[in-house]
Design a protein around this motif. Sequence first.
Motif, short mmCIF file in Angstrom:
data_model
loop_
_atom_site.label_atom_id
_atom_site.label_comp_id
_atom_site.label_asym_id
_atom_site.label_seq_id
_atom_site.Cartn_x
_atom_site.Cartn_y
_atom_site.Cartn_z
N THR A 127 0.80 -1.13 0.09
CA THR A 127 -0.04 0.04 -0.08
C THR A 127 1.06 1.14 0.09
OG1 THR A 127 -2.00 -1.05 1.17
CG2 THR A 127 -1.74 1.16 1.32
N ASN A 187 -2.17 -1.17 -3.84
CA ASN A 187 -3.10 0.01 -3.38
C ASN A 187 -2.58 1.41 -3.26
OD1 ASN A 187 -5.16 -2.09 -2.85
ND2 ASN A 187 -3.93 -2.73 -1.12
N LEU A 190 -2.98 5.09 -1.38
CA LEU A 190 -3.50 6.14 -0.58
C LEU A 190 -3.24 7.46 -1.04
CD1 LEU A 190 -3.60 4.14 2.80
CD2 LEU A 190 -5.22 4.16 1.31
N GLN A 231 -3.83 4.44 8.18
CA GLN A 231 -4.49 3.88 6.86
C GLN A 231 -3.99 2.66 6.31
OE1 GLN A 231 -7.90 5.17 6.40
NE2 GLN A 231 -7.32 6.52 8.21
N HIS A 269 -6.34 0.14 -6.96
CA HIS A 269 -7.21 0.66 -5.83
C HIS A 269 -6.88 2.02 -5.27
CE1 HIS A 269 -7.75 -3.63 -6.37
NE2 HIS A 269 -8.89 -3.50 -5.76
N LEU A 270 -7.46 3.13 -5.48
CA LEU A 270 -6.98 4.28 -5.21
C LEU A 270 -8.28 4.87 -3.89
CD1 LEU A 270 -7.19 5.98 -8.92
CD2 LEU A 270 -5.21 5.10 -7.40
N LYS A 271 -7.55 5.43 -3.09
CA LYS A 271 -8.24 6.18 -2.08
C LYS A 271 -7.84 7.36 -1.56
CE LYS A 271 -10.32 4.26 2.34
NZ LYS A 271 -11.69 5.23 2.08
N PHE A 288 -7.74 11.09 0.55
CA PHE A 288 -8.09 11.73 1.54
C PHE A 288 -7.65 13.40 1.50
CE2 PHE A 288 -6.80 7.59 2.58
CZ PHE A 288 -7.84 7.02 3.27
N LYS A 339 -12.61 9.47 -7.52
CA LYS A 339 -13.75 8.93 -6.85
C LYS A 339 -13.87 9.11 -5.25
CE LYS A 339 -14.89 6.40 -11.15
NZ LYS A 339 -14.74 4.86 -11.33
N ASP A 340 -13.19 7.90 -4.79
CA ASP A 340 -13.49 7.79 -3.57
C ASP A 340 -12.59 8.45 -2.51
OD1 ASP A 340 -13.66 6.48 -0.93
OD2 ASP A 340 -12.66 4.75 -1.47
N VAL A 341 -12.98 9.82 -2.02
CA VAL A 341 -12.63 10.96 -1.54
C VAL A 341 -13.07 10.99 -0.05
CG1 VAL A 341 -11.62 13.07 -1.27
CG2 VAL A 341 -12.06 12.22 -3.53
N THR A 342 -12.29 10.92 1.12
CA THR A 342 -12.74 11.09 2.43
C THR A 342 -12.29 12.42 2.83
OG1 THR A 342 -12.59 8.61 2.64
CG2 THR A 342 -12.66 10.18 4.79
#
Lengths: 276, 276
Positions: free
Chosen positions: B8, B33, B35, B67, B242-244, B246, B267-270
């Motif tokens: 990751t 992955n 992050l 994370q 796999h993109l996440k 923040f 897309k997947d933004v926290t």
Amino acid sequence: MSYPKKTTIGLFDSGVGGLTVLRALIDRIPDVNYLYFGDTARLPYGSKSAETVAHYAVGAIRYLEEQGADLLVIACNTATALAFKEIEAATKFQVIGVVEPGAQAATAASTTRNVVVIGTEATVGSHAYRVALETRGVSAREKACPLLVPLVEEGWVDHPVTEQVAQIYLSDVFGDQSDNADVLLLGCTHYPLLRPLLRRIVPEHIEIVDSAESTAETVAAVVGKAGTRLSQEVGARPLEPHLKFFATDSAEKFIRMGSRFLGLPVKDVTHVGLKE
Amino acid sequence: MSYPKKTTIGLFDSGVGGLTVLRALIDRIPDVNYLYFGDTARLPYGSKSAETVAHYAVGAIRYLEEQGADLLVIACNTATALAFKEIEAATKFQVIGVVEPGAQAATAASTTRNVVVIGTEATVGSHAYRVALETRGVSAREKACPLLVPLVEEGWVDHPVTEQVAQIYLSDVFGDQSDNADVLLLGCTHYPLLRPLLRRIVPEHIEIVDSAESTAETVAAVVGKAGTRLSQEVGARPLEPHLKFFATDSAEKFIRMGSRFLGLPVKDVTHVGLKE
């Protein structure tokens, strides 16, 4: 609310832009204490969300209170536009922002009841000025000018590139004269430094109004009302404003940039560490 | 250090600029992955002090570790230049910054052993690139270009004003050809978006090198060395990174700006709240 004999006015801005408001205040009320908090480690606010700006602003206001401020001035258009209510709710002291005084001055200056407002992306996106003007029966067109702050910070206040950028932004709003706007309201505390340049490119019949001046007048009225303007002392000895500055980024840098905005030497700067 | 089968990679930047590094990484290592932490509530770093930048960077790195990141990439020139040692000291995982790979690539590209580096005020002020190049026997001239980041963020990546600003900055360094520089190193992750524009105004014999590409190559080598590049899977099915993401400021804004820098949908933004 009654103010003590020696009121301590706490000013807050994201950086050094609010020093244009402080300067206008010193010219009117030289004999109170001033605390100025510049959140230089997290500037600029102009491109950030309302939630983030409110969070920073409330923290800064609490810090100013701890340092003894008993009258608070939000010398930042973005913070006023996005977080005025949150700031008011977080303090027992009176809070004065730049939007209402700016809207008031623009209203007084406009014959056609049509005003153009320029500011940061966040200020314009909040429509705080439009709402404040419409409440006074004045129509407003708002235009975000995101590059003007970095250009002022680069020191290009009288540079051909800045003139070109301002022309691009303003041709959008003054190209179509159909609504007869006769006032340009500078809705950002960096913009007073661009006033001579803007004067050259804005049509002659447009009056330029900045909220720094009108905010200072509002604060002077508030302080004066409580009978604490020590003007009786004038003549006895030259009045020396008591200035203390706090910056979240380097103090040295604040001194360097700040003197340009204040038009006076910036000396007593304390670095405020952020826990996060 | 050995990497688990599914490494990751945690990337950190002040905002969206580091997505140019992420893009270069995805193109080389699609099957790990990722992050990505963008400190958008406190950007830009380029005008801030070393102490402040180090403080922010260490906090972000700790968050990425929590994370699950087990390899850290400082996809930000300013943070690498100002705080690499502090970041390395704060983590047990391997840290890769953009300065050493950038300096390596520029060295390989230069025949005359003379390189021009452009970057933010903070990156240039740190002289991190000059030191990294001189260690390799290459001379460097550095030039801060503070307006290029706001111009890219305004979306003016192919605008006459940006061309004029770049020309003003670069005429300083390429006006005098006496030292025979033959490489321009882009020492800021925003600048790859200006590559076509810079190509037009920089003398033809100057090669343009960006640290995003060379950093991605370094990371690929590190990950590959540990035998975790799952390239054997290529051909079986299309690899999906796999993109996440923040972001400390608004997620919506990150999505809007980010897609432009990544060249892929974000897309997947926290949203990560700041305690202070």
